[in-house]
Design a protein around this motif. Structure first.
Motif, PDB file in Angstrom:
ATOM      1  N   CYS A  56      -1.056   3.987   3.475  1.00 27.93           N
ATOM      2  CA  CYS A  56      -1.724   3.406   4.645  1.00 27.93           C
ATOM      3  C   CYS A  56      -1.052   3.842   5.933  1.00 27.93           C
ATOM      4  O   CYS A  56       0.176   3.954   6.012  1.00 27.93           O
ATOM      5  CB  CYS A  56      -1.697   1.881   4.562  1.00 27.93           C
ATOM      6  SG  CYS A  56      -2.521   1.221   3.099  1.00 27.93           S
TER       7      CYS A  56
ATOM      8  N   GLY B 116      -1.899   2.750  10.023  1.00 28.93           N
ATOM      9  CA  GLY B 116      -2.796   1.985  10.873  1.00 28.93           C
ATOM     10  C   GLY B 116      -3.805   1.227  10.023  1.00 28.93           C
ATOM     11  O   GLY B 116      -3.437   0.562   9.052  1.00 28.93           O
ATOM     12  N   ASP B 117      -5.059   1.371  10.368  1.00 28.74           N
ATOM     13  CA  ASP B 117      -6.113   0.661   9.638  1.00 28.74           C
ATOM     14  C   ASP B 117      -6.630   1.450   8.442  1.00 28.74           C
ATOM     15  O   ASP B 117      -7.519   0.988   7.728  1.00 28.74           O
ATOM     16  CB  ASP B 117      -7.299   0.378  10.580  1.00 28.74           C
ATOM     17  CG  ASP B 117      -6.901  -0.570  11.696  1.00 28.74           C
ATOM     18  OD1 ASP B 117      -5.952  -1.352  11.487  1.00 28.74           O
ATOM     19  OD2 ASP B 117      -7.526  -0.515  12.774  1.00 28.74           O
ATOM     20  N   VAL B 118      -6.099   2.635   8.246  1.00 26.81           N
ATOM     21  CA  VAL B 118      -6.612   3.511   7.184  1.00 26.81           C
ATOM     22  C   VAL B 118      -5.722   3.426   5.950  1.00 26.81           C
ATOM     23  O   VAL B 118      -4.490   3.539   6.052  1.00 26.81           O
ATOM     24  CB  VAL B 118      -6.674   4.979   7.675  1.00 26.81           C
ATOM     25  CG1 VAL B 118      -7.118   5.901   6.538  1.00 26.81           C
ATOM     26  CG2 VAL B 118      -7.611   5.098   8.869  1.00 26.81           C
ATOM     27  N   CYS B 119      -6.344   3.233   4.796  1.00 30.76           N
ATOM     28  CA  CYS B 119      -5.618   3.267   3.521  1.00 30.76           C
ATOM     29  C   CYS B 119      -6.308   4.240   2.570  1.00 30.76           C
ATOM     30  O   CYS B 119      -7.538   4.225   2.457  1.00 30.76           O
ATOM     31  CB  CYS B 119      -5.571   1.882   2.871  1.00 30.76           C
ATOM     32  SG  CYS B 119      -4.379   0.762   3.626  1.00 30.76           S
TER      33      CYS B 119
END
Lengths: 177, 136
Positions: B46, B48-51
């Protein structure tokens, strides 16, 4: 740095050092001197073009520097772009080229650290992956202890010509001549 | 502890913490996060908001992350030289192609000759000439 320090008068424009060839990766630069025109809205007005600043090597490059200078003045003063037929094609990076840049980066780090033997393996892989990239083929010669104006450079020029590229210029196989 | 170096286009070479195991370079998870911004969480890698979900059981060894497998999980090119203790991870060609195809001039920050940073976008709304030159 020694070239900048030797310049008289010293250039007044902004100069940056790009040891990792980040700009080559971002803009698709395969040789130097390369010029890119960027407009007021940060759009690429003219993709990378080989543009010597003067005619010192004109016999070798077959490039008349005044052509680019005139085109640049016209763009700055009037916004006029050269006809599309005179402009280069955008070169998009491939997976192999991206990997070649990593191999060159590792090789350069190892060479600067004094590990020439390990560096050579990475430089060789980079050349296999991107055989027509001057920043790799010619740009690594000094790091390998070779003369960038010597025998290995002219051997590369032979490969370049055999691959159908005209003279000293763009990696774009369809570039105007 | 092995002396390891991490390379990328934006930062050049930086020291990394970890070890080698044969032809593998295993970076401490905390070092990988500080170098790349990617953190290993239960849901995957992950930032930030991305996984990105990861199903590679060999991604980790104890508390360390295999550098080559880390790059593969994120679809990034990598060069790993365990003998030399060097890892280079790059951007996929698709990410580099995007701005070029859109005709956009990518922003960048590089050091000036006196060491101060310069950011291209600081030039603002005017025509700009970018010249790449080398003494070879």
């Amino acid at each position: 740095m020694e070239w900048v320090d030797a310049a008289d008068p010293r250039p007044t424009f902004t100069m940056v050092l790009d040891c990792e060839l980040l700009l080559g990766e971002l803009y698709g630069i395969y040789n130097v001197p390369t010029v890119i025109w960027v407009d007021e809205d940060d759009r690429i007005a003219r993709p990378p073009v080989i543009a010597p600043g003067d005619d010192m090597f004109r016999d070798f490059t077959n490039i008349d520097s005044s052509v680019h200078h005139d085109q640049l003045r016209a763009w700055v003063h009037t916004g006029a772009l050269p006809p599309a037929s005179d402009r280069e094609h955008v070169m998009l990076p491939t997976d192999d080229e991206q990997l070649a840049r990593l191999e060159r980066r590792v090789g350069a780090f190892l060479a600067r650290a004094g590990n020439g033997e390990a560096a050579e393996l990475h430089f060789a892989r980079a050349a296999e992956l991107a055989p027509m990239d001057w920043t790799i083929r010619r740009g690594t010669l000094p790091l390998r202890g070779d003369d960038p104006f010597g025998e290995k450079f002219f051997a590369f020029m032979g490969e370049w010509a055999a691959a159908g590229h005209p003279g000293y210029g763009s990696a774009d196989p369809n570039a105007p001549t | 502890m092995t002396a390891l170096t991490f390379l990328d286009a934006e930062h050049g070479n930086r020291p990394a913490s970890g070890r080698t195991d044969g032809d593998r370079v295993l970076l401490d998870a905390s070092s990988m996060t500080s170098l790349t911004g990617w953190e290993l969480k239960p849901e995957g890698l992950c930032r930030g908001d991305v996984c990105v979900p990861v199903r590679d059981p060999e991604l980790t060894v104890d508390d360390a992350i295999d550098a080559a497998r880390f790059a593969a999980a994120l679809g990034r090119p990598a060069v790993v030289d365990a003998a030399a203790g060097v890892v280079a991870i790059g951007e996929p060609s698709s990410e580099r192609r995007g701005p070029i195809e859109a005709g956009l001039a990518p922003d960048f920050t590089l050091p000036q000759l006196d060491g101060r940073s310069f950011t291209f976008s600081s030039l603002g709304k005017r025509k700009k000439l970018l010249l790449a030159w080398s003494s070879w």
